[in-house]
Scaffold this motif. Sequence first.
Motif, PDB file in Angstrom:
ATOM      1  N   UNK A  48       0.837  -1.201   0.000  1.00  0.00           N
ATOM      2  CA  UNK A  48       0.000   0.000   0.000  1.00  0.00           C
ATOM      3  C   UNK A  48       0.868   1.246   0.000  1.00  0.00           C
ATOM      4  N   UNK A  49       0.414   2.259  -0.688  1.00  0.00           N
ATOM      5  CA  UNK A  49       1.087   3.554  -0.675  1.00  0.00           C
ATOM      6  C   UNK A  49       0.973   4.135   0.735  1.00  0.00           C
ATOM      7  N   UNK A  50       2.043   4.759   1.256  1.00  0.00           N
ATOM      8  CA  UNK A  50       1.987   5.312   2.617  1.00  0.00           C
ATOM      9  C   UNK A  50       0.987   6.461   2.797  1.00  0.00           C
ATOM     10  N   UNK A  51       0.622   7.144   1.706  1.00  0.00           N
ATOM     11  CA  UNK A  51      -0.271   8.302   1.818  1.00  0.00           C
ATOM     12  C   UNK A  51      -1.685   8.063   1.301  1.00  0.00           C
ATOM     13  N   UNK A  52      -1.872   7.045   0.488  1.00  0.00           N
ATOM     14  CA  UNK A  52      -3.161   6.836  -0.182  1.00  0.00           C
ATOM     15  C   UNK A  52      -3.653   5.416   0.044  1.00  0.00           C
ATOM     16  N   UNK A  53      -4.942   5.188  -0.103  1.00  0.00           N
ATOM     17  CA  UNK A  53      -5.493   3.836   0.099  1.00  0.00           C
ATOM     18  C   UNK A  53      -5.377   2.954  -1.144  1.00  0.00           C
ATOM     19  N   UNK A  54      -4.324   3.142  -1.916  1.00  0.00           N
ATOM     20  CA  UNK A  54      -4.117   2.385  -3.140  1.00  0.00           C
ATOM     21  C   UNK A  54      -2.818   1.595  -3.055  1.00  0.00           C
ATOM     22  N   UNK A  55      -2.747   0.542  -3.864  1.00  0.00           N
ATOM     23  CA  UNK A  55      -1.506  -0.228  -3.921  1.00  0.00           C
ATOM     24  C   UNK A  55      -0.495   0.486  -4.821  1.00  0.00           C
ATOM     25  N   UNK A  56       0.760   0.101  -4.682  1.00  0.00           N
ATOM     26  CA  UNK A  56       1.786   0.682  -5.542  1.00  0.00           C
ATOM     27  C   UNK A  56       1.553   0.299  -7.000  1.00  0.00           C
ATOM     28  N   UNK A  57       0.920  -0.848  -7.234  1.00  0.00           N
ATOM     29  CA  UNK A  57       0.557  -1.219  -8.604  1.00  0.00           C
ATOM     30  C   UNK A  57      -0.520  -0.285  -9.142  1.00  0.00           C
ATOM     31  N   UNK A  58      -1.535   0.010  -8.342  1.00  0.00           N
ATOM     32  CA  UNK A  58      -2.626   0.881  -8.798  1.00  0.00           C
ATOM     33  C   UNK A  58      -2.140   2.288  -9.114  1.00  0.00           C
ATOM     34  N   UNK A  59      -1.069   2.725  -8.465  1.00  0.00           N
ATOM     35  CA  UNK A  59      -0.516   4.060  -8.711  1.00  0.00           C
ATOM     36  C   UNK A  59       0.587   4.028  -9.773  1.00  0.00           C
ATOM     37  N   UNK A  60       0.860   2.842 -10.314  1.00  0.00           N
ATOM     38  CA  UNK A  60       1.936   2.623 -11.299  1.00  0.00           C
ATOM     39  C   UNK A  60       3.293   3.045 -10.751  1.00  0.00           C
ATOM     40  N   UNK A  61       3.441   2.955  -9.441  1.00  0.00           N
ATOM     41  CA  UNK A  61       4.749   3.129  -8.821  1.00  0.00           C
ATOM     42  C   UNK A  61       5.564   1.876  -9.130  1.00  0.00           C
ATOM     43  N   UNK A  62       4.871   0.735  -9.181  1.00  0.00           N
ATOM     44  CA  UNK A  62       5.477  -0.543  -9.556  1.00  0.00           C
ATOM     45  C   UNK A  62       4.687  -1.161 -10.704  1.00  0.00           C
ATOM     46  N   UNK A  63       5.400  -1.759 -11.647  1.00  0.00           N
ATOM     47  CA  UNK A  63       4.797  -2.524 -12.734  1.00  0.00           C
ATOM     48  C   UNK A  63       5.578  -3.828 -12.868  1.00  0.00           C
ATOM     49  N   UNK A  64       5.085  -4.723 -13.696  1.00  0.00           N
ATOM     50  CA  UNK A  64       5.821  -5.972 -13.938  1.00  0.00           C
ATOM     51  C   UNK A  64       7.227  -5.671 -14.447  1.00  0.00           C
ATOM     52  N   UNK A  65       7.344  -4.638 -15.261  1.00  0.00           N
ATOM     53  CA  UNK A  65       8.643  -4.266 -15.821  1.00  0.00           C
ATOM     54  C   UNK A  65       9.575  -3.621 -14.789  1.00  0.00           C
ATOM     55  N   UNK A  66       9.048  -3.328 -13.592  1.00  0.00           N
ATOM     56  CA  UNK A  66       9.878  -2.756 -12.526  1.00  0.00           C
ATOM     57  C   UNK A  66      10.897  -3.753 -11.990  1.00  0.00           C
ATOM     58  N   UNK A  67      10.630  -5.031 -12.230  1.00  0.00           N
ATOM     59  CA  UNK A  67      11.440  -6.097 -11.635  1.00  0.00           C
ATOM     60  C   UNK A  67      12.414  -6.665 -12.657  1.00  0.00           C
ATOM     61  N   UNK A 150       5.151  -1.833   8.217  1.00  0.00           N
ATOM     62  CA  UNK A 150       4.232  -2.944   8.454  1.00  0.00           C
ATOM     63  C   UNK A 150       2.816  -2.611   8.009  1.00  0.00           C
ATOM     64  N   UNK A 151       2.387  -1.379   8.229  1.00  0.00           N
ATOM     65  CA  UNK A 151       1.055  -0.942   7.792  1.00  0.00           C
ATOM     66  C   UNK A 151       0.937  -1.031   6.275  1.00  0.00           C
ATOM     67  N   UNK A 152       1.976  -0.621   5.564  1.00  0.00           N
ATOM     68  CA  UNK A 152       1.959  -0.672   4.094  1.00  0.00           C
ATOM     69  C   UNK A 152       1.987  -2.110   3.582  1.00  0.00           C
ATOM     70  N   UNK A 153       2.507  -3.029   4.375  1.00  0.00           N
ATOM     71  CA  UNK A 153       2.635  -4.416   3.944  1.00  0.00           C
ATOM     72  C   UNK A 153       1.434  -5.277   4.360  1.00  0.00           C
ATOM     73  N   UNK A 154       0.507  -4.720   5.148  1.00  0.00           N
ATOM     74  CA  UNK A 154      -0.677  -5.485   5.533  1.00  0.00           C
ATOM     75  C   UNK A 154      -1.432  -5.933   4.300  1.00  0.00           C
ATOM     76  N   UNK A 155      -1.962  -7.153   4.332  1.00  0.00           N
ATOM     77  CA  UNK A 155      -2.715  -7.626   3.158  1.00  0.00           C
ATOM     78  C   UNK A 155      -3.956  -6.793   2.913  1.00  0.00           C
ATOM     79  N   UNK A 156      -4.269  -6.637   1.660  1.00  0.00           N
ATOM     80  CA  UNK A 156      -5.475  -5.918   1.255  1.00  0.00           C
ATOM     81  C   UNK A 156      -6.607  -6.930   1.090  1.00  0.00           C
ATOM     82  N   UNK A 157      -7.797  -6.566   1.520  1.00  0.00           N
ATOM     83  CA  UNK A 157      -8.928  -7.495   1.443  1.00  0.00           C
ATOM     84  C   UNK A 157      -9.995  -6.983   0.489  1.00  0.00           C
TER      85      UNK A 157
END
Length: 158
Positions: A48-67, A150-157
């Motif tokens: 999860x993004x530290x400031x928003x209720x979105x995942x890093x994927x949803x914000x395109x901070x991370x993509x498959x090509x990031x790895x 830890x808050x950012x790493x909590x699973x999303x439901x």
Amino acid sequence: MVSGLINENPTVYEKKERRVRTDSSNTDEHSAEPIDQLEIFDHIRDIKDPEHPYSLEELKVLTEDSVELDDENSYVRVTFTPTVEHCSMATIIGLCVRVKLLRSLPARYKIDIRVAPGTHATEAALNKQLNDKERVAAALENPNLVEMVDECLLPSFE
């Protein structure tokens, strides 16, 4: 802080469909199946993004090509793209990615976390900080930072 958000209205993208695995996605060091790029992305896509209720994927901070992965040499590089050039949370994001991979991958992997070239005002300093073992260890001794990670790493439901 009054508003505190650097990027109050980020662009939110649709998540990609998860791929179906035929194995149990075992990351055991003795596993016969090598780890691949998409498996590593699956580990970090829901941070999860530290400031928003979105995942890093949803914000395109991370993509498959990031790895980038060199399984033969046990090397993983993740390059992330902050949503704004002056993102104050870039260090936390990088730390979250590192911690998630440290918890998910076999210990034999060297993990390299980078900010995408030209996407952050303090790119060189961030890259140095995110890959300095002493600085990372010191950050993880700070209870407030550990709580935020830890808050950012909590699973999303969702």
